[in-house]
Design an enzyme around this catalytic site. Structure first.
Site, PDB file in Angstrom:
ATOM      1  N   HIS A  37     -73.001  97.104 -65.612  1.00  0.00           N
ATOM      2  CA  HIS A  37     -71.701  97.711 -65.273  1.00  0.00           C
ATOM      3  C   HIS A  37     -71.776  99.233 -65.388  1.00  0.00           C
ATOM      4  O   HIS A  37     -71.221  99.957 -64.557  1.00  0.00           O
ATOM      5  CB  HIS A  37     -70.611  97.233 -66.243  1.00  0.00           C
ATOM      6  N   ASP A 150     -74.194  90.094 -57.776  1.00  0.00           N
ATOM      7  CA  ASP A 150     -73.319  89.129 -57.096  1.00  0.00           C
ATOM      8  C   ASP A 150     -73.401  89.416 -55.597  1.00  0.00           C
ATOM      9  O   ASP A 150     -72.448  89.930 -54.988  1.00  0.00           O
ATOM     10  CB  ASP A 150     -71.887  89.260 -57.596  1.00  0.00           C
ATOM     11  N   VAL A 176     -79.544  95.368 -62.615  1.00  0.00           N
ATOM     12  CA  VAL A 176     -80.203  95.900 -63.816  1.00  0.00           C
ATOM     13  C   VAL A 176     -80.741  94.694 -64.593  1.00  0.00           C
ATOM     14  O   VAL A 176     -80.043  93.683 -64.744  1.00  0.00           O
ATOM     15  CB  VAL A 176     -79.216  96.717 -64.670  1.00  0.00           C
TER      16      VAL A 176
HETATM   17  O1  PAF Z   1     -67.573  90.804 -60.298  1.00  0.00           O
HETATM   18  C1  PAF Z   1     -66.563  90.698 -61.034  1.00  0.00           C
HETATM   19  O2  PAF Z   1     -66.591  91.039 -62.202  1.00  0.00           O
HETATM   20  C2  PAF Z   1     -65.287  90.113 -60.454  1.00  0.00           C
HETATM   21  O3  PAF Z   1     -65.556  89.109 -59.541  1.00  0.00           O
HETATM   22  C3  PAF Z   1     -64.362  91.178 -59.834  1.00  0.00           C
HETATM   23  C4  PAF Z   1     -65.006  91.858 -58.647  1.00  0.00           C
HETATM   24  C5  PAF Z   1     -64.008  92.215 -60.887  1.00  0.00           C
HETATM   25  C6  PAF Z   1     -63.071  90.520 -59.346  1.00  0.00           C
HETATM   26  O4  PAF Z   1     -62.397  89.873 -60.383  1.00  0.00           O
END
Ligand code: PAF
Length: 284
Positions: A37, A150, A176
């Site tokens: 993140h 994802d 990562v």
């Molecule tokens: O990837 C995620 O963490 C979630 O699917 C998102 C994009 C924040 C939507 O809830």
């Protein structure tokens, strides 16, 4: 200091004060933030003047037997990470604020959402597109960053943005990994020591298939079988899918051609579902 916006009204007030020439970069998350993140935050920082993240564990994208109630929510630690990364604002709404009583509108992408995780998790991508469109409408970012981890989610959101003419640029941040290859995921904390030890085989299966592709193999079924054979080295890994797909539509392919391919895998280790992927460049 990271400004914490705890509801839509606070976000709207914040957004109204941003001058028109300021570029806003947005990173939507469900929290339990890790280095993956934080690399998306850094990517947003490169592309924008102001960076805003959201943390919202979106009930709409969890199936009835999934991990909504036990999904990790270390909110204080998350805020600390965002502070240290210099993220300008955090949108932290409640479920009631995001989905008021009687909310009955859903947003559905109907092609890219179909296979892979879409087939295994009915309604999941409808939940994602619904919340992401709401977040885009609220934040009105110029650019939004999503993790390549994802890959299908990225493809679904890119398609929604194109189809619905949403004025936002979508960037993908690279996966990562831990030193042993395991892709970082908020769900890795669920893994037992034994499952954690077996988990790097998922990445190894992708690398082994990439090597076979580099050596000239183009047959999608044969390549997927090579990936499955690697995962068969551990009986802890229960494969949900191991697929070679078109990188954009995610449609089935028989041979990898000029467009390249997405190698995508989903597997259970115990009750924990992990996904990973690798993009192969095409012949062009
Ligand atoms: O990837 C995620 O963490 C979630 O699917 C998102 C994009 C924040 C939507 O809830």
């Amino acid at each position: 200091m990271t400004v914490i916006l705890r509801d839509k009204a606070a976000l709207r007030t914040w957004r109204a004060k941003v001058t028109p020439e300021t570029r806003i970069g947005f990173v939507p998350t469900m929290g339990a933030l890790h280095e993956g993140h934080m690399s998306l935050m850094a990517r947003a920082r490169e592309a924008a003047d102001l960076v805003i993240a959201s943390i919202f564990v979106n009930p709409l994208q969890f199936g009835p037997n999934e991990d909504l109630s036990r999904y990790p929510r270390p909110i204080e630690a998350d805020i600390d990470k965002l502070e240290r990364a210099g993220v300008d604002a955090l949108f932290l709404p409640s479920v009631e604020d995001m989905y008021p009583e009687g909310a009955s509108t859903l947003v559905e992408e109907t092609l890219v959402s179909g296979p892979l995780c879409g087939a295994m998790r009915p309604g999941h991508f409808r939940g994602v597109t619904t919340v992401v469109l709401k977040l885009f409408n609220l934040v009105q970012p110029h650019v939004a960053v999503f993790g390549q981890k994802d890959a299908q989610q990225c493809a679904v959101i890119e398609r929604m943005v194109r189809d619905l003419d949403i004025p936002v640029e979508i960037l993908r941040g690279p996966i990562v990994r831990e030193p042993d290859g395991l892709a970082l995921s908020s769900r890795n904390v669920y893994l037992s020591a034994e499952d954690r030890a077996a988990a790097p085989l998922i990445h190894k299966s992708l690398q082994t298939v990439a090597a076979a592709y580099q050596a000239g193999e183009r047959d999608a079924e044969k390549l997927a079988q090579i990936g499955l054979d690697v995962l068969a080295q551990s009986d802890r890994i229960k494969v949900q899918y191991w697929e070679v797909r078109d990188p954009e539509s995610l449609g089935a392919i028989t041979q990898i051609g000029a467009r390249g391919a997405l190698l995508a895998v989903a597997a259970y280790l115990g009750a924990t579902r992990l996904i990973d992927n690798l993009l192969l460049g095409g012949d062009a």
